[in-house]
Design a protein around this motif. Structure first.
Motif, PDB file in Angstrom:
ATOM      1  N   THR A  15       0.831  -1.210   0.000  1.00  0.00           N
ATOM      2  CA  THR A  15       0.000   0.000   0.000  1.00  0.00           C
ATOM      3  C   THR A  15       0.861   1.253   0.000  1.00  0.00           C
ATOM      4  O   THR A  15       0.558   2.240  -0.673  1.00  0.00           O
ATOM      5  CB  THR A  15      -0.939   0.010   1.217  1.00  0.00           C
ATOM      6  N   LYS A  16       1.942   1.210   0.753  1.00  0.00           N
ATOM      7  CA  LYS A  16       2.795   2.383   0.931  1.00  0.00           C
ATOM      8  C   LYS A  16       3.844   2.542  -0.173  1.00  0.00           C
ATOM      9  O   LYS A  16       4.326   3.649  -0.424  1.00  0.00           O
ATOM     10  CB  LYS A  16       3.506   2.311   2.286  1.00  0.00           C
ATOM     11  N   PHE A  17       4.231   1.430  -0.797  1.00  0.00           N
ATOM     12  CA  PHE A  17       5.317   1.483  -1.784  1.00  0.00           C
ATOM     13  C   PHE A  17       4.878   0.831  -3.091  1.00  0.00           C
ATOM     14  O   PHE A  17       4.069  -0.098  -3.089  1.00  0.00           O
ATOM     15  CB  PHE A  17       6.563   0.762  -1.254  1.00  0.00           C
ATOM     16  N   SER A  18       5.450   1.319  -4.174  1.00  0.00           N
ATOM     17  CA  SER A  18       5.181   0.699  -5.475  1.00  0.00           C
ATOM     18  C   SER A  18       5.963  -0.609  -5.578  1.00  0.00           C
ATOM     19  O   SER A  18       6.928  -0.841  -4.841  1.00  0.00           O
ATOM     20  CB  SER A  18       5.595   1.636  -6.607  1.00  0.00           C
ATOM     21  N   GLU A  19       5.537  -1.460  -6.508  1.00  0.00           N
ATOM     22  CA  GLU A  19       6.254  -2.717  -6.703  1.00  0.00           C
ATOM     23  C   GLU A  19       7.694  -2.468  -7.129  1.00  0.00           C
ATOM     24  O   GLU A  19       8.610  -3.192  -6.709  1.00  0.00           O
ATOM     25  CB  GLU A  19       5.551  -3.578  -7.750  1.00  0.00           C
ATOM     26  N   PHE A  20       7.905  -1.447  -7.945  1.00  0.00           N
ATOM     27  CA  PHE A  20       9.263  -1.102  -8.367  1.00  0.00           C
ATOM     28  C   PHE A  20      10.131  -0.754  -7.162  1.00  0.00           C
ATOM     29  O   PHE A  20      11.278  -1.208  -7.056  1.00  0.00           O
ATOM     30  CB  PHE A  20       9.233   0.067  -9.349  1.00  0.00           C
ATOM     31  N   GLN A  21       9.608   0.046  -6.244  1.00  0.00           N
ATOM     32  CA  GLN A  21      10.364   0.420  -5.042  1.00  0.00           C
ATOM     33  C   GLN A  21      10.666  -0.800  -4.180  1.00  0.00           C
ATOM     34  O   GLN A  21      11.777  -0.944  -3.655  1.00  0.00           O
ATOM     35  CB  GLN A  21       9.582   1.456  -4.240  1.00  0.00           C
ATOM     36  N   LEU A  22       9.690  -1.678  -4.042  1.00  0.00           N
ATOM     37  CA  LEU A  22       9.891  -2.876  -3.220  1.00  0.00           C
ATOM     38  C   LEU A  22      10.913  -3.814  -3.848  1.00  0.00           C
ATOM     39  O   LEU A  22      11.775  -4.365  -3.155  1.00  0.00           O
ATOM     40  CB  LEU A  22       8.561  -3.614  -3.034  1.00  0.00           C
ATOM     41  N   ALA A  23      10.818  -3.993  -5.165  1.00  0.00           N
ATOM     42  CA  ALA A  23      11.677  -4.963  -5.854  1.00  0.00           C
ATOM     43  C   ALA A  23      13.102  -4.464  -6.043  1.00  0.00           C
ATOM     44  O   ALA A  23      14.006  -5.276  -6.280  1.00  0.00           O
ATOM     45  CB  ALA A  23      11.068  -5.329  -7.210  1.00  0.00           C
ATOM     46  N   THR A  24      13.318  -3.175  -5.935  1.00  0.00           N
ATOM     47  CA  THR A  24      14.659  -2.621  -6.156  1.00  0.00           C
ATOM     48  C   THR A  24      15.246  -2.050  -4.873  1.00  0.00           C
ATOM     49  O   THR A  24      16.142  -2.643  -4.270  1.00  0.00           O
ATOM     50  CB  THR A  24      14.630  -1.552  -7.257  1.00  0.00           C
ATOM     51  N   LEU A  25      14.726  -0.917  -4.423  1.00  0.00           N
ATOM     52  CA  LEU A  25      15.307  -0.244  -3.260  1.00  0.00           C
ATOM     53  C   LEU A  25      15.148  -1.059  -1.982  1.00  0.00           C
ATOM     54  O   LEU A  25      16.098  -1.196  -1.202  1.00  0.00           O
ATOM     55  CB  LEU A  25      14.683   1.145  -3.082  1.00  0.00           C
ATOM     56  N   CYS A  26      13.951  -1.615  -1.762  1.00  0.00           N
ATOM     57  CA  CYS A  26      13.749  -2.414  -0.550  1.00  0.00           C
ATOM     58  C   CYS A  26      14.576  -3.696  -0.585  1.00  0.00           C
ATOM     59  O   CYS A  26      15.131  -4.115   0.436  1.00  0.00           O
ATOM     60  CB  CYS A  26      12.274  -2.739  -0.363  1.00  0.00           C
ATOM     61  N   THR A  27      14.661  -4.315  -1.751  1.00  0.00           N
ATOM     62  CA  THR A  27      15.497  -5.510  -1.894  1.00  0.00           C
ATOM     63  C   THR A  27      16.947  -5.178  -1.571  1.00  0.00           C
ATOM     64  O   THR A  27      17.631  -5.934  -0.863  1.00  0.00           O
ATOM     65  CB  THR A  27      15.393  -6.074  -3.326  1.00  0.00           C
ATOM     66  N   PHE A  28      17.416  -4.054  -2.081  1.00  0.00           N
ATOM     67  CA  PHE A  28      18.793  -3.620  -1.815  1.00  0.00           C
ATOM     68  C   PHE A  28      19.016  -3.386  -0.322  1.00  0.00           C
ATOM     69  O   PHE A  28      20.024  -3.829   0.241  1.00  0.00           O
ATOM     70  CB  PHE A  28      19.094  -2.344  -2.595  1.00  0.00           C
ATOM     71  N   SER A 100       1.532  -9.074  -5.092  1.00  0.00           N
ATOM     72  CA  SER A 100       0.189  -8.886  -4.554  1.00  0.00           C
ATOM     73  C   SER A 100      -0.157  -9.957  -3.522  1.00  0.00           C
ATOM     74  O   SER A 100       0.525 -10.976  -3.400  1.00  0.00           O
ATOM     75  CB  SER A 100      -0.831  -8.918  -5.699  1.00  0.00           C
ATOM     76  N   LEU A 101      -1.232  -9.712  -2.799  1.00  0.00           N
ATOM     77  CA  LEU A 101      -1.788 -10.722  -1.902  1.00  0.00           C
ATOM     78  C   LEU A 101      -2.734 -11.621  -2.685  1.00  0.00           C
ATOM     79  O   LEU A 101      -3.291 -11.197  -3.696  1.00  0.00           O
ATOM     80  CB  LEU A 101      -2.541 -10.029  -0.757  1.00  0.00           C
ATOM     81  N   PRO A 102      -2.929 -12.874  -2.268  1.00  0.00           N
ATOM     82  CA  PRO A 102      -2.382 -13.492  -1.065  1.00  0.00           C
ATOM     83  C   PRO A 102      -0.928 -13.922  -1.250  1.00  0.00           C
ATOM     84  O   PRO A 102      -0.470 -14.108  -2.388  1.00  0.00           O
ATOM     85  CB  PRO A 102      -3.273 -14.709  -0.863  1.00  0.00           C
ATOM     86  N   LEU A 103      -0.222 -14.075  -0.129  1.00  0.00           N
ATOM     87  CA  LEU A 103       1.126 -14.614  -0.181  1.00  0.00           C
ATOM     88  C   LEU A 103       1.063 -16.090  -0.580  1.00  0.00           C
ATOM     89  O   LEU A 103       0.067 -16.774  -0.291  1.00  0.00           O
ATOM     90  CB  LEU A 103       1.805 -14.475   1.185  1.00  0.00           C
ATOM     91  N   PRO A 104       2.084 -16.598  -1.235  1.00  0.00           N
ATOM     92  CA  PRO A 104       2.058 -18.013  -1.648  1.00  0.00           C
ATOM     93  C   PRO A 104       2.080 -18.949  -0.446  1.00  0.00           C
ATOM     94  O   PRO A 104       2.620 -18.596   0.608  1.00  0.00           O
ATOM     95  CB  PRO A 104       3.339 -18.152  -2.484  1.00  0.00           C
TER      96      PRO A 104
END
Length: 265
Positions: A15-28, A100-104
């Motif tokens: 909700t707070k972050f885009s997928e791009f932000q999560l997959a790049t900056l958050c991953t880093f 996205s939800l649900p988690l696997p």
């Protein structure tokens, strides 16, 4: 209860972050946090002498050598790892990355991670053997072997070309399966913890290799660092069966046999 808390936390993130932000900056940021928090203790152990009886090699790295490693790592992570994560995001989206939800289900998460470990180990083994050929060792892999006495953070101390290769070996499994980002993060955390432990320079009674069949660990990989590059063997990243199958652990097994005979005298 735990599952609902996990999904609530995940809902907050997406909700707070885009997928791009999560997959790049958050991953880093997750990678950097796990890597340095798990790798720094072995530096403290060396400097303080704590757990010295569990140290595989008696030689210690100098503070200057340790600081050089840290500064080079920060440079490479910011200038190589982060840009690669950003550039590769569209590829992962194409390969089916989801956030996205649900988690696997956990059975899917764990089965995929096991597959990633096996495939990464296979790719790493052959790539690592290639890096020990004369030209590639001299011009690329010798950077990683500057530290004949490894400590946790040296696990990612390498030439930029080797960093890209290591990244390929790590992401090839996820690229095949198109994982959920949660699975990708868990895989990354476990892989970082594994390689830091393998380079820690310490073999404890609680080390994973004492309990997990086929797992190499610090003692197995430490041999690789302290032997001449043409004779080192032990090329696998995580497991021991590839080296056993192709006879590249012969020197290590002979040394272990001699050590066992010495203990019995």
């Amino acid at each position: 209860m735990a599952s609902s808390l996990l999904e609530s936390g995940w809902l907050y993130l997406i909700t707070k972050f885009s997928e791009f932000q999560l997959a790049t900056l958050c991953t880093f940021l997750i990678h950097e946090s796990v890597f340095f928090l798990s790798g720094i203790p072995s530096i403290y152990f060396e400097r303080s002498g704590l757990f010295s009886k569990y140290k595989i090699q008696k030689k210690n790295n100098t503070p200057v050598a340790q600081e050089k490693c840290i500064l080079r790592l920060i440079l490479y992570h910011v200038c190589v790892n982060l840009p690669v994560m950003i550039v590769s995001y569209p590829t992962f989206r194409y390969m089916g990355l989801k956030s996205s939800l649900p988690l696997p289900p956990w059975r899917v998460v764990l089965s995929q991670i096991l597959f990633y470990f096996i495939l990464e180990d296979f790719v790493f083994y052959w790539g690592h053997r290639l890096l020990h050929t004369k030209w590639l060792y001299k011009h690329v892999h010798s950077v990683h072997h500057e530290y004949a006495t490894p400590f946790g953070l040296t696990s990612e101390y390498a030439h930029p070309v080797e960093i890209l290769f290591l990244g390929f070996a790590t992401i090839i499994g996820p690229a095949f399966t198109g994982p959920h980002l949660f699975t990708l993060w868990l895989w990354m955390v476990l892989r970082v913890l594994e390689t830091v432990e393998a380079h820690s320079g310490y073999h404890f009674p609680w080390s994973p290799s004492n309990f997990l069949p086929l797992y190499g660990g610090a003692e197995f990989h430490d041999y690789h660092h302290r032997v001449l590059y043409t004779k080192s063997g032990n090329y696998s990243s995580t497991f021991i069966y590839m080296d056993w199958l192709f006879g590249t652990d012969k020197g290590y097994r002979e040394l272990k046999s001699l050590e066992e005979e010495g203990k019995q005298l």
